[in-house]
Every structure is written in structure tokens, then in C-alpha cells.
Motif scaffolding. Structure first.
Motif, PDB file in Angstrom:
ATOM      1  N   PHE A   1     152.315  75.025  42.383  1.00 53.56           N
ATOM      2  CA  PHE A   1     152.339  76.225  43.207  1.00 53.56           C
ATOM      3  C   PHE A   1     153.371  76.149  44.323  1.00 53.56           C
TER       4      PHE A   1
ATOM      5  N   ALA B   1     145.921  80.743  43.278  1.00 54.43           N
ATOM      6  CA  ALA B   1     145.763  79.554  44.134  1.00 54.43           C
ATOM      7  C   ALA B   1     147.085  79.273  44.828  1.00 54.43           C
ATOM      8  N   ARG B   2     147.032  78.441  45.864  1.00 54.40           N
ATOM      9  CA  ARG B   2     148.254  78.040  46.557  1.00 54.40           C
ATOM     10  C   ARG B   2     148.025  76.644  47.129  1.00 54.40           C
TER      11      ARG B   2
ATOM     12  N   THR C   1     142.411  75.681  35.436  1.00 53.08           N
ATOM     13  CA  THR C   1     143.696  76.306  35.138  1.00 53.08           C
ATOM     14  C   THR C   1     144.689  76.108  36.278  1.00 53.08           C
ATOM     15  N   HIS C   2     144.205  76.224  37.501  1.00 49.15           N
ATOM     16  CA  HIS C   2     145.127  76.178  38.643  1.00 49.15           C
ATOM     17  C   HIS C   2     145.667  74.777  38.905  1.00 49.15           C
TER      18      HIS C   2
ATOM     19  N   ILE D   1     145.036  72.109  46.993  1.00 48.39           N
ATOM     20  CA  ILE D   1     144.992  73.427  46.354  1.00 48.39           C
ATOM     21  C   ILE D   1     143.892  74.272  46.984  1.00 48.39           C
TER      22      ILE D   1
ATOM     23  N   THR E   1     141.108  84.714  41.130  1.00 52.43           N
ATOM     24  CA  THR E   1     140.811  83.894  39.959  1.00 52.43           C
ATOM     25  C   THR E   1     139.836  84.615  39.033  1.00 52.43           C
TER      26      THR E   1
ATOM     27  N   TYR F   1     150.672  84.728  34.714  1.00 54.45           N
ATOM     28  CA  TYR F   1     150.213  85.442  35.902  1.00 54.45           C
ATOM     29  C   TYR F   1     150.931  86.791  36.036  1.00 54.45           C
TER      30      TYR F   1
ATOM     31  N   PRO G   1     149.260  85.002  43.038  1.00 56.25           N
ATOM     32  CA  PRO G   1     148.814  83.672  42.601  1.00 56.25           C
ATOM     33  C   PRO G   1     147.327  83.486  42.880  1.00 56.25           C
TER      34      PRO G   1
ATOM     35  N   VAL H   1     141.984  77.784  46.376  1.00 56.37           N
ATOM     36  CA  VAL H   1     141.768  78.774  45.325  1.00 56.37           C
ATOM     37  C   VAL H   1     141.283  80.082  45.924  1.00 56.37           C
TER      38      VAL H   1
END
Length: 495
Positions: free
Chosen positions: A60, A103-104, A54-55, A110, A117, A85, A101, A112
Motif C-alpha cells: 500500500f 487499507a493503508r 487480501t490486504h 496496516i 473492505t 480495486y 483503498p 484496515v
């Protein structure tokens, strides 16, 4: 499709959606089966686990720089997932987009956040929600969803297949159809699936006339009870009982008659208001002029954020006009409540003097008295086997502060462990007796009470309670316990 004037909304109201709307329709059906008789989801999104993480879809970096949703208008996935979100991972203390968020992006990769999550997934995907709401879906008159195998976003196909398989694991009746279309490209128009599949589905599964089957009649009566509960109208609630009804709420000694029942619910209303109540009837026994409803429920009150889950038994009497009123009810929760005193109000308990029996009921009365004496002795001597012989092989036992135990494979280990937990206690005095019973030949409804005085580790106390038992006549004429729900009273400490 509006309900007719005579049919209850939950039976004659359906909900459908397309894509994200299909996800919403199924989610509403999961959480509010009392409001909808049938659910159809056309190609639901977020139905199950993904092949692509998904992320990996949203940007981001852009989301971190955005000052509002307008900054993401030209980035479809980022805009969509920001809204998701905000709904499922909200954080009002994190402006300007107000979500945490999961993740970033850091140095081009990325990163997570596994805890975020996990929380997000647990409240979002339909497969994650299903274990808690499977029984709700089972109570629907109809449930169907479809998806197109040519959907270019393969996660929609994979997720729908996973959801279909999980529904089978939980025994939820459903129709799941994979067709040859893409995402939402065969739904509309004269030959679209909305006209060829969705409307015929609702025509088959919704009821637009008066309730006909025992289950439909019980659902209609319970809908009135739910309405009174959500209105927090104690007097309207009491009017749904017969004048001589008995009610046995968890932590409250038995209430007899509508005056005591109304007084109890007025007291409860003054402490907390019911803000949500979702009952799910799992079975209805038709005894002729009496219907016995067994089910589970979720409830929320105004003084607490979390919902509670529990089980109930209703004994509905059929009135002369065909309507139903409660002759008796009892309910309890899946765990001990933290404040049992808050669910007790001092109302004088009625007399428990012996019941004068009609000639045809004497043998049943003698059986129940003998059984209760044996039951008391089994409790006093901690004899598990003496209790187990009472149950049918497919019995359901709904104990105090626990989930229902189905069949001997669950009842035996539960009663064994329960008895072992009390091995260090001495039971000085144990009494079990019958407040009343109703004899229907093949079935007997019993309203038992018990009182246990105990001593353990230099302490002592008294436990009292009751409930409802449904006895089933066996081929040889004997009676065995088929359904049982038990409650404990709140005992006010003596001074």
C-alpha cells in the motif's frame, strides 16, 4: 462453439476461462444465464474467503506513491490488486489510480477500513455473490469448475472448496473437481484438461440442434421476447403474443389482444427503456398444446441505476408450426415500486361479462365461481384458514410486491401476517371473479380478478388486481391451487 442456425444462443453457447478468466466466466454465468448454456471455470481465483487476508498482499505504500500503473510493473501483487480495486472499489474523484483503498499503511502497520473492505468483498468474491444469483446458476444446462490441490497459493484451494460447499447449501447443481496439479499447470497440451475435460463437458451439456424438451422450447421463445425487450421494440414484442392474448403487468389492468399490448409497451418505452433483462425459468409445466413457464427475473431501466427483481408466469401456446406464442403473461416485483403511476397507462379495460362455457367445462366453471365466492368471503371476514385449505402442500404463492412463498411452511405464516396487518380495516365490498379459464383435465389455468373496497382510520379506497392461477387435479378429482401469482392495479384517484 458457435450455435447452429436453428438453436437459440443461450442453449448452444458456453463460456470457459482459466485462472482470472475462470472467475470471469463464472461471474458472467451468474449474471447472464440467458446468454450461456454451460459454464466451466478452470481454477478460478477469488472464489471464496481467504486464509491470508487480501490486504496483506499489495504494497500500500507503493500504491499510495504511484502516479500510474507503470510505477507498479515490478510488483506483481500491487499491480494485480490495483486493477482489482479499480474494478470493484472505483472512485473517479481519487486520482491518479481512481479507487478507494480498503487499507493503508500507517507507521509501519496496516490500517484496515472495515466499511470499504465490506463493500469490496460483497461485490468481488463468488461466495459473496452467490446468494443473489443462485437461481441463475440453477438454470444453466451445466456448471463445472476445478482446482489443483498442489496450488502454492493455498487461498485458491481453500476458496474453491468453500465455494463448492456453498453451492451445495444453495442447491445449485454443479461439478466441482479437485485434481493433483498446481495452479494452471495441467490445462494445456494434448493431455491437458482443456481437451480431456472442458471440451467433453461442453459436448455433453450444450445443444446444437433445435430445442427438443419443453424447457428448451420455452427458453428459445423467451430469448426472442428478451431480444424484443432489449430493442425496446413494442411492435416486435406484441408479435410474440397470440391475437387474443391477455397480459397482466404489475400496476396495469389486464390488456387484451396485441393492439392493447403494443400500445402499453409503446407508452412504457416513451418513459423508460429496458437496458438489461435476465429471466430465469424455474419450472415448465407441459399441458400438451400449452406450456406454463414460472420464473424470476432481474431488470434495469434507463431512468434508474438500481436493478429490480421480480417473478413472472408465462402461458405459451404451441402453434401449428411448433413455435410458441404467448397466450397470457403476468409479472410483478419483489417489492413495491416507488412510482407505480409510471407503470400505468390509460387503456380501456375490456368487458368482463360472463364466459359462455362448453359442456365439458361447466363443472370447472361452477367450481371456480363457488371458490371465488368463498375466497371473497374469507377476505371480508379475515379467515386465514379458509384460504389455506385451497393450496397443495408443495404450492408456490407469488404475492404482490414480495418474494415467492414455497410450500405451506412459508405460505401459512405469510398469509397469517398479511391478514393481521389488515386487521384494522373494514372491507365493505369484496368481489373475486374469473376472466377466463382453460381446462386441461389434470390442470386448470385460471385468470382471476378481484376488487376490494376498504375503510380504515377514517380513510377509504379501492384495491383491484388479478394474476394467474394453476390448479392441479387431485387423486379424488378435486382441484387445489398449485401455483399462483398475484398483481395489483394502479388505481387512478377519483376527483
Amino acid at each position: 462453439m458457435p450455435p447452429t442456425a436453428r438453436s437459440p444462443p443461450g442453449i448452444s453457447r458456453g463460456i470457459a476461462g482459466d485462472g482470472p478468466g475462470a472467475y470471469g466466466a463464472i461471474r458472467f454465468g451468474m449474471r447472464h444465464p440467458e446468454m450461456f448454456g454451460a459454464v466451466y471455470g478452470m481454477q478460478p481465483v477469488a472464489s471464496g474467503p481467504n486464509i491470508q487476508p487480501t490486504h496483506s498482499r499489495p504494497n500500500f505504500e507503493r500504491m499510495a506513491r504511484a502516479t500510474s500503473l507503470d510505477d507498479l510493473r515490478d510488483d506483481g501483487f500491487s499491480l494485480i490488486f490495483t486493477s482489482i480495486y479499480q474494478a470493484f472499489a472505483p472512485n473517479p474523484d481519487r486520482p491518479p489510480l481512481f479507487f478507494d483503498p480498503p487499507a493503508r499503511r500507517v507507521d509501519g502497520r496496516i490500517v484496515v477500513d472495515s466499511d470499504r473492505t465490506a463493500r469490496f468483498k460483497q461485490g468481488f468474491a463468488l461466495t459473496a455473490l452467490l446468494p443473489a444469483y443462485a437461481d441463475n446458476l440453477k438454470s444453466l444446462r451445466g456448471f463445472k469448475f476445478d482446482w489443483g490441490r498442489q496450488d502454492t497459493l493455498v487461498d485458491h484451494v481453500y476458496g474453491a472448496q468453500a465455494f463448492s460447499n456453498l453451492l451445495a447449501e444453495y442447491g445449485v447443481p454443479n461439478e466441482a473437481e479437485e485434481h493433483g496439479g498446481g495452479f494452471r499447470d495441467r490445462h494445456w497440451g494434448e493431455q491437458g484438461r482443456f481437451y480431456t475435460d472442458v471440451l467433453p463437458f461442453f459436448a455433453r451439456h450444450l445443444l446444437f440442434g433445435p430445442p427438443a424438451t419443453p424447457t428448451e422450447r420455452v427458453n428459445a421463445a423467451h430469448a426472442k421476447l428478451r431480444q424484443a425487450m432489449l430493442a425496446n421494440d413494442a411492435d416486435a414484442r406484441a408479435m410474440l403474443y397470440r391475437a387474443d392474448a391477455r397480459s397482466m403487468p404489475e400496476y396495469q389492468p389486464v390488456l387484451i389482444g396485441t393492439r392493447q399490448i403494443a400500445a402499453y409497451h409503446r407508452a412504457m418505452r416513451g418513459r423508460r427503456r429496458v437496458t438489461s433483462y435476465v429471466p430465469v425459468a424455474s419450472e415448465v409445466f407441459d399441458l400438451g398444446n400449452t406450456l406454463v413457464e414460472i420464473g424470476t427475473f432481474t431488470i434495469r431501466w434507463s431512468d434508474r441505476a438500481d436493478e429490480e427483481r421480480g417473478k413472472y408466469a408465462h402461458v405459451w401456446g404451441v402453434e401449428r408450426d411448433g413455435s410458441l406464442r404467448l397466450k397470457a403473461d403476468t409479472w410483478g416485483y419483489f417489492r413495491p415500486l416507488a412510482d407505480p403511476a409510471g407503470f400505468f397507462t390509460a387503456i380501456p379495460e375490456p368487458s368482463s361479462s360472463p364466459i359462455p362455457l362448453a359442456a365439458g367445462d361447466r363443472s370447472v366453471g361452477e367450481f371456480l365461481r363457488a371458490h371465488n365466492d368463498r375466497d371473497a368471503e374469507a377476505v371480508r371476514t379475515k379467515d386465514v384458514e379458509a384460504k389455506l385449505v385451497d393450496y397443495t402442500d408443495d404450492a408456490i404463492f407469488m404475492p404482490f410486491a414480495d418474494t415467492p412463498k414455497r410450500g405451506m411452511a412459508e405460505i401459512r405464516p405469510y398469509l397469517t401476517a398479511y391478514t393481521a396487518a389488515g386487521s384494522g380495516a373494514t372491507f365493505r365490498d369484496v368481489r373475486v371473479w374469473t376472466l377466463a379459464f382453460e381446462n386441461y383435465g389434470a390442470w386448470v389455468i385460471e385468470y382471476p380478478k378481484f376488487r376490494v373496497e376498504w375503510t380504515a382510520g377514517g380513510q377509504s379506497g379501492t384495491v383491484t388486481g388479478g394474476g394467474i392461477r394453476l390448479w392441479q387435479r387431485q387423486a379424488g378429482g378435486s382441484l387445489k391451487l398449485h401455483r399462483q401469482i398475484g398483481t395489483h392495479d394502479y388505481v387512478v384517484a377519483s376527483r
